[in-house]
Scaffold this motif. Sequence first.
Motif, short mmCIF file in Angstrom:
data_model
loop_
_atom_site.label_atom_id
_atom_site.label_comp_id
_atom_site.label_asym_id
_atom_site.label_seq_id
_atom_site.Cartn_x
_atom_site.Cartn_y
_atom_site.Cartn_z
N LYS A 50 6.38 13.49 15.48
CA LYS A 50 7.61 13.73 14.71
C LYS A 50 7.43 13.53 13.21
CE LYS A 50 10.92 12.44 18.36
NZ LYS A 50 10.06 11.95 19.44
N GLN A 51 6.54 12.57 12.83
CA GLN A 51 6.39 12.27 11.40
C GLN A 51 5.06 11.57 11.14
OE1 GLN A 51 7.36 13.16 7.96
NE2 GLN A 51 9.22 13.18 9.21
N VAL A 52 4.43 11.96 10.02
CA VAL A 52 3.22 11.28 9.55
C VAL A 52 3.59 10.58 8.24
CG1 VAL A 52 0.83 11.54 8.81
CG2 VAL A 52 1.77 13.09 10.54
N PHE A 53 3.34 9.28 8.16
CA PHE A 53 3.59 8.50 6.95
C PHE A 53 2.26 8.19 6.28
CE2 PHE A 53 7.15 7.58 9.76
CZ PHE A 53 8.25 7.73 8.92
N LEU A 54 2.15 8.48 4.99
CA LEU A 54 0.89 8.24 4.28
C LEU A 54 0.97 6.96 3.47
CD1 LEU A 54 0.00 11.83 2.97
CD2 LEU A 54 -0.31 10.82 5.24
N VAL A 55 -0.02 6.08 3.68
CA VAL A 55 -0.11 4.81 2.95
C VAL A 55 -1.54 4.64 2.45
CG1 VAL A 55 1.76 3.73 4.27
CG2 VAL A 55 -0.60 3.51 5.08
N ILE A 114 2.71 -5.37 10.37
CA ILE A 114 1.38 -4.81 10.56
C ILE A 114 0.61 -5.00 9.26
CG2 ILE A 114 0.00 -2.75 11.08
CD1 ILE A 114 3.59 -3.02 12.27
N ASP A 115 -0.38 -5.86 9.29
CA ASP A 115 -1.21 -6.23 8.13
C ASP A 115 -0.41 -7.02 7.10
OD1 ASP A 115 -3.51 -5.17 9.21
OD2 ASP A 115 -3.37 -3.27 8.13
N CYS A 116 -1.13 -7.84 6.35
CA CYS A 116 -0.50 -8.64 5.29
C CYS A 116 -1.59 -8.90 4.25
CB CYS A 116 0.04 -9.94 5.88
SG CYS A 116 1.02 -10.90 4.72
N GLY A 117 -1.86 -7.86 3.44
CA GLY A 117 -3.01 -7.90 2.54
C GLY A 117 -2.67 -8.34 1.13
N LEU A 118 -3.69 -8.81 0.43
CA LEU A 118 -3.52 -9.13 -0.99
C LEU A 118 -3.41 -7.85 -1.79
CD1 LEU A 118 -5.95 -12.05 -1.89
CD2 LEU A 118 -3.47 -12.10 -1.82
N ASP A 119 -2.52 -7.87 -2.74
CA ASP A 119 -2.31 -6.73 -3.63
C ASP A 119 -3.20 -6.93 -4.86
OD1 ASP A 119 -1.44 -4.79 -5.35
OD2 ASP A 119 0.70 -5.12 -4.96
N TYR A 120 -4.28 -6.17 -4.92
CA TYR A 120 -5.22 -6.29 -6.04
C TYR A 120 -4.61 -5.77 -7.33
CZ TYR A 120 -9.35 -7.39 -3.26
OH TYR A 120 -10.28 -8.00 -2.44
N ASP A 122 -7.61 -6.78 1.59
CA ASP A 122 -6.39 -6.04 1.24
C ASP A 122 -5.54 -5.74 2.47
OD1 ASP A 122 -8.43 -4.26 2.04
OD2 ASP A 122 -7.48 -2.57 1.06
N HIS A 123 -6.00 -6.23 3.64
CA HIS A 123 -5.21 -6.14 4.86
C HIS A 123 -4.89 -7.52 5.45
CE1 HIS A 123 -5.58 -1.70 5.52
NE2 HIS A 123 -6.54 -1.90 4.64
N SER A 124 -5.78 -8.48 5.20
CA SER A 124 -5.61 -9.82 5.81
C SER A 124 -5.30 -10.92 4.80
CB SER A 124 -6.91 -10.21 6.53
OG SER A 124 -7.95 -10.47 5.58
N GLY A 125 -5.59 -10.68 3.52
CA GLY A 125 -5.70 -11.76 2.54
C GLY A 125 -4.45 -12.50 2.16
N ALA A 160 0.84 -1.21 0.00
CA ALA A 160 0.00 0.00 0.00
C ALA A 160 0.87 1.25 0.00
CB ALA A 160 -0.98 0.01 1.18
N ALA A 161 2.04 1.16 -0.62
CA ALA A 161 2.91 2.32 -0.81
C ALA A 161 2.55 2.96 -2.14
CB ALA A 161 4.38 1.90 -0.80
N ARG A 162 2.01 4.16 -2.09
CA ARG A 162 1.58 4.89 -3.29
C ARG A 162 0.55 4.10 -4.10
NH1 ARG A 162 6.17 9.12 -4.56
NH2 ARG A 162 7.24 9.02 -2.56
N GLN A 163 -0.19 3.23 -3.43
CA GLN A 163 -1.33 2.55 -4.02
C GLN A 163 -2.28 2.16 -2.89
OE1 GLN A 163 0.64 -1.00 -5.81
NE2 GLN A 163 -0.53 -2.22 -4.36
N VAL A 164 -3.47 1.67 -3.25
CA VAL A 164 -4.48 1.44 -2.22
C VAL A 164 -4.36 0.06 -1.58
CG1 VAL A 164 -6.97 1.27 -1.80
CG2 VAL A 164 -6.08 3.09 -3.25
N THR A 165 -4.13 -0.97 -2.36
CA THR A 165 -4.27 -2.33 -1.81
C THR A 165 -2.92 -2.92 -1.37
OG1 THR A 165 -4.09 -3.33 -4.00
CG2 THR A 165 -6.29 -2.73 -3.25
#
Length: 468
Positions: free
Chosen positions: A431-436, A28-34, A64-67, A8-13
């Motif tokens: 200190k920092q916000v990371f966007l995913v 933390i999470d292990c989702g399927l990449d659609y 996309d988080h568990s799959g 989910a780096a620069r994408q949704v799933t």
Amino acid sequence: MKLTIYGAARQVTGSMHLLDVAGYKILIDCGLDYEKDRSTLSNENFPFNPGDIDVVILTHAHIDHSGNLPTLVRLGFNGQILCTPPTADLAEMLMMDSVSIFMNKVHAGRKRGGKGKHHHHHSSHNQPLYLHKHVMDTVERFVTIGFNRPFRITGDIEMSFVPVGHLLGAAAAVLKINDNGEEKSIAFTGDIGRKNYPVLNDPEVIPPVDYLVTESTYGGRHHTKGKTVEEVLVETIEKACIKEPGRLIIPAFSIGRTQSLVYSLNKIFSSGLLPPVKVFVDSPLASRSTQTFRKFHSLLNAEAQDFYNKKGDEFEFDNLTYIENLKDSRDISNYFEPCIIISSAGMLEGGRIQDHLFYNIQNYYCTILFIGYCAKGTLGNRLLRGDPIVHIKDRELAVYATIKQTDLFSAHGDHEDLMNTVKQQDKAKLKQVFLVHGDPQSMEAFAAGLEAEDYPVTIPEKGLTYEL
């Protein structure tokens, strides 16, 4: 302490984040990449050795988080998977459903491959990512933890689950860490819900942390204001099923979206806002997961509980039929009265919804109402962008049905909700916000909003490690 965003780096799933605390590895999470074909082996190419992971934290059950957890287990992970009780139940159902989808694709691939010389190659390319056995092995690793109950993972790491709405059992994971004598804290939001969503409670405030890893699905976008869920449904049903004798097809994720939709329809029909219309819920997974919503009824919002006390079961009403077997599902095609068909999957990539589309996409008296996000590359996305011809079940079909969309059933918070999640943090501490978990455009819009308020923000590159 090191953080690497692997999914989910620069994408949704495909959510998947690795936190390394002095060599102790937390996934933390292990989702399927659609955005890869979920039936291919590309999802099993982990950028680390699964056996090296010490513990997994699962924020919520969505695929996309568990799959991809069963793949992780199949390839050597043997630690605990921490999640809330509803997440454990719902994730098991969704992972089992994924196996069915994998197997259907294998059979379809073998059919297309025929018995010629290329058959073996084709079917091996379509091997299922995992089997029922791997799902059961995964479920055995679940350790369930209630909301807002601190859980000590190691002597130096404590974790709490904070409710975030979005889905029954969904939580932000908040970690307090002693990193070589230095106290640090980090929160992973998972997916953030929205206020006043049918059935679910509002997200709770995430306590102050040093680092925040937050989703950004609706960055830069605002949910439609002015109309309620019920108003949009009444308007759509009236046009599709009452003024015209047609059918309304609503693709909906079986878990979460379907229950919110059924409850909203229950409110409409039980209060006499519309004359009765037959409603089919054509998804065995929706039927099973609705039992989980009943099981964890105490976690539903106050409005749903009040409805239950006054009128009974939120997920049952006259003219509502849950379809179990395939024969009854196919019989819906022969039901010629106006009706509403709710079926999965929400992005149209599998499940019984494809049968309903196959028979109705060329029906001028059919309306298809999308109530959720459709990832790029999915059939749902192609219909929403207005493709005049689509490929369904090995056929090219012209689109004559009316295509509509509403974002009122989106279980994701919008730009304002996302901004508020960050603003609730202690600015002096953060200190920092990371966007995913967002497309690049959404992430950039969210980042711009945060930067305008002087928040330190990073849009991580996939696989890049950050020293915290």
